[in-house]
Write a protein that holds these residues in place. Structure first.
Motif, PDB file in Angstrom:
ATOM      1  N   PHE A   1       0.832  -1.207   0.000  1.00  0.00           N
ATOM      2  CA  PHE A   1       0.000   0.000   0.000  1.00  0.00           C
ATOM      3  C   PHE A   1       0.866   1.256   0.000  1.00  0.00           C
ATOM      4  O   PHE A   1       0.634   2.193  -0.771  1.00  0.00           O
TER       5      PHE A   1
ATOM      6  N   TYR B   1       3.856   1.584  -1.082  1.00  0.00           N
ATOM      7  CA  TYR B   1       4.532   1.732  -2.375  1.00  0.00           C
ATOM      8  C   TYR B   1       3.612   2.455  -3.364  1.00  0.00           C
ATOM      9  O   TYR B   1       4.034   3.294  -4.135  1.00  0.00           O
ATOM     10  N   ARG B   2       2.319   2.117  -3.297  1.00  0.00           N
ATOM     11  CA  ARG B   2       1.348   2.693  -4.222  1.00  0.00           C
ATOM     12  C   ARG B   2       1.076   4.169  -3.922  1.00  0.00           C
ATOM     13  O   ARG B   2       0.861   4.969  -4.819  1.00  0.00           O
ATOM     14  N   SER B   3       1.039   4.491  -2.610  1.00  0.00           N
ATOM     15  CA  SER B   3       0.625   5.832  -2.240  1.00  0.00           C
ATOM     16  C   SER B   3       1.820   6.665  -1.802  1.00  0.00           C
ATOM     17  O   SER B   3       2.324   6.517  -0.687  1.00  0.00           O
TER      18      SER B   3
ATOM     19  N   SER C   1      -3.025  -3.747 -13.667  1.00  0.00           N
ATOM     20  CA  SER C   1      -2.149  -3.401 -12.545  1.00  0.00           C
ATOM     21  C   SER C   1      -2.012  -4.574 -11.565  1.00  0.00           C
ATOM     22  O   SER C   1      -0.988  -4.704 -10.916  1.00  0.00           O
ATOM     23  N   SER C   2      -3.006  -5.440 -11.499  1.00  0.00           N
ATOM     24  CA  SER C   2      -2.832  -6.575 -10.590  1.00  0.00           C
ATOM     25  C   SER C   2      -1.881  -7.610 -11.213  1.00  0.00           C
ATOM     26  O   SER C   2      -1.056  -8.202 -10.511  1.00  0.00           O
TER      27      SER C   2
ATOM     28  N   PHE D   1       1.520  -6.295 -10.592  1.00  0.00           N
ATOM     29  CA  PHE D   1       1.987  -6.501  -9.225  1.00  0.00           C
ATOM     30  C   PHE D   1       2.444  -7.941  -9.008  1.00  0.00           C
ATOM     31  O   PHE D   1       3.554  -8.183  -8.551  1.00  0.00           O
TER      32      PHE D   1
END
Ligand SMILES: Nc1ncnc2c1ncn2[C@@H]1O[C@H](COP(=O)(O)OP(=O)(O)OP(=O)(O)O)[C@@H](O)[C@H]1O
Ligand SMILES: [Mg+2]
Lengths: 258, 279
Positions: free
Chosen positions: A91, A93-95, A170-171, A174
């Motif tokens: 999370f 890393y994403r934000s 995006s999944s 990942f």
């Protein structure tokens, strides 16, 4: 084929053999130092006494049961740290906002001597294994979060471009690129984390005099049973060796190419 | 309007007046400056230019990885602003997945498309064979040389049989012999599949050996200096390298390129001495 077993045996098992021999040498040196009186035997008991104490702690002190208690606490706290730390890391890393907001705090958490906060946890969770597990978990969390973020962020841009050129979702991106690329760094995080977890668990067991090996060491030390105390410490080392062997197996199974 | 060297009747790919600038204010670098050319269906076109002239930038624009540019790159009627399914890209840097074996690397695009395991292994196997790595299918990239890894990336791109193959200096890490032989392979594949191909390169012999046309770029800003048609007979193999006509083309293009390359060199030398002067 009649291959000579000598050299190839040495090449394969050389490092282990060397490790074992140097351990043995260290033990012998201590034995000599203590027996000759250079080192006070009330500070460090002779290694041979410690070895003899193994039987006593196993039979009289139920050390195997305590070993199990500590190992179970370790498993729960260690895996919980991985299970919670990995998603939090993903999370962050994403934000970018949350990452900048939290990273220093998490770094501070990793460096903090959590063990000393035991009275707080005692109030929250009572004098029970829960306290020990939660404290181990809290201390083990930070390195996993930090290494997860670091691992994901260090994915080579060209690999991400390969994914983009293949129009990956995006999944997919990942699970098929970012995560496998981050795995070696994540494992470094797990290794750090589990070291922290074990230290905290045994430390808290010792401090609040509850549970597995930590409590036993506490008791034996209060009885001035030095060989027994050191034998107990040997079992703590054994727990750590056990976990690291398992971790190494899992790691080489998960990433065979590296 | 009469067709000139830069136009084809029925182009598969059109680059139309493309401009790309990096940075802002005084620091603006024009990497690609009003470039126009096209690639016909089944044609092999190379873009050649000195290091730093904007080739990879152009590659990223055509591949849809850089969407913020002026002008238009078109496939059919569609302006490219995201990766297009008809385009397969081979990158300049090493791009294999270190955690996958050779065959699993090559089968990766098929895995994404949901192709069943046995079919995907068959197809991957075919292309691994084509780049000459049949005996390394179970190896991991860490066990291969740099050139072998690049061949794995090429096979991984070919496996999904893209209509347009886009390659950015795919042979840069290879020695001259391997480069020539792999060039033969690429020619063969291109002829077999009638593969539309755009190759980015800084290597003269490679460009002449493989191409139907060569787009020569200028250095800073990156413009089209000239487009040269290579009228060497096909089928072509690396033997062509020894012919007079080949030497002729190389000399001709080098003539164009020398000026640009020396400007590039002077540029980096002066940058280096500026850095040295600043301490
Ligand atoms: N993301 C970026 N931001 C700023 N400048 C960039 C960026 N990418 C490229 N440039 C600049 O654009 C110019 C062209 O770069 P590019 O990578 O396209 O060159 P190239 O022709 O591929 O070189 P090489 O043959 O060495 O790979 C260079 O001057 C580079 O500094
Ligand atoms: Mg480049």
């Amino acid at each position: 084929m009649a291959e000579k077993s000598g050299p190839s045996f040495l090449r394969r098992n050389g490092p282990e053999l060397f490790g074992a021999l140097s351990l043995l040498a260290a033990v012998l040196v201590f034995e000599a130092l203590v027996r000759s009186g250079i080192v006070n035997r009330f500070v460090i008991p002779p290694p041979s006494d410690i070895v003899l104490a193994f039987e006593r702690v196993i039979v009289e002190e139920n050390i195997l049961g305590r070993f199990r208690d500590t190992a179970v606490e370790m498993v729960i706290a260690g895996f919980a740290a991985v299970g919670v730390g990995v998603p939090i890391g993903a999370f962050l890393y994403r934000s970018a906002l949350w990452r900048r907001a939290m990273e220093d705090w998490i770094g501070a958490l990793a460096a903090a001597p959590i063990v000393l906060a035991f009275p707080l946890f005692l109030v929250l969770f009572g004098r029970s294994p829960k306290t020990i597990i939660v404290m181990g978990f809290v201390h083990g969390l930070a390195p996993i979060i930090l290494k997860m973020v670091e691992g994901l962020a260090s994915t080579r841009p060209v690999l991400i471009n390969v994914g983009r050129s293949l129009k990956m979702t995006s999944s997919q991106m990942f699970w098929k690129i970012l995560f496998p690329s981050a795995l070696p760094v994540i494992f470094t995080g797990i290794r750090l984390s589990w070291t922290f977890v074990l230290i905290t668990i045994v430390g808290v067991e010792y401090l609040i005099n509850l549970g597995g090996l930590g409590q036993l060491i506490n008791e034996l030390a209060e009885r001035y049973d030095l060989p027994g105390t050191y034998a107990g410490i040997c079992f703590v080392v054994l727990v750590s060796v056990l976990f690291f062997v398992i971790l190494e197996r899992v790691e080489s199974w998960l990433q065979p190419g590296r | 309007m009469a067709l000139n060297e830069s136009q084809s009747v029925n182009p598969a790919l059109v680059v139309d007046d493309v401009v790309k600038r990096f940075g802002r204010g005084d620091e603006v670098i024009t990497a690609v400056d009003h470039m126009s050319f096209d690639v016909a269906q089944g044609e092999f076109v190379s873009v050649i230019g000195p290091s730093g002239c904007g080739k990879s930038t152009l590659f990223n624009i055509i591949g849809g990885l850089l969407s913020d540019y002026e002008g238009a790159v078109k496939i059919g009627e569609e302006r490219i602003s995201a990766p297009h399914p008809a385009v397969g890209m081979v990158f300049q840097e090493e791009s294999t997945f270190p955690w996958r074996t050779v065959i699993d690397n090559v089968a990766f695009p098929l895995e994404l498309q949901g192709v069943g395991k046995s079919e995907r292994m068959d197809r991957a196997h075919h292309f691994i064979d084509m780049v000459g790595l049949a005996s390394f299918e179970k190896a991991f990239p860490s066990q291969l040389s740099g050139g072998m890894r690049q061949r794995v990336s090429i096979a991984r791109t070919l496996v999904s049989q893209p209509k347009i193959l886009l390659m950015d200096e795919p042979f840069a890490a290879l020695d001259e012999q391997t480069r020539l032989l792999l060039g033969d392979k690429i020619t063969q594949i291109q002829q077999e599949l009638n593969q539309t191909t755009l190759l980015i390169t800084h290597n003269l012999t490679e460009a002449v050996q493989l191409s139907d046309r060569i787009v020569v770029m200028t250095y800073r800003p990156g413009r089209v200096k000239r487009i040269v048609r290579i009228d060497l007979p096909r089928p072509r193999t690396s033997d062509v390298v020894g012919s007079d006509a080949f030497g002729h083309y190389v000399a001709e293009i080098w003539n164009d390129l020398r000026e640009e390359a020396s400007r590039g060199m002077a540029d980096s030398e002066s940058a280096a001495s500026r850095r040295a002067a600043h301490g």
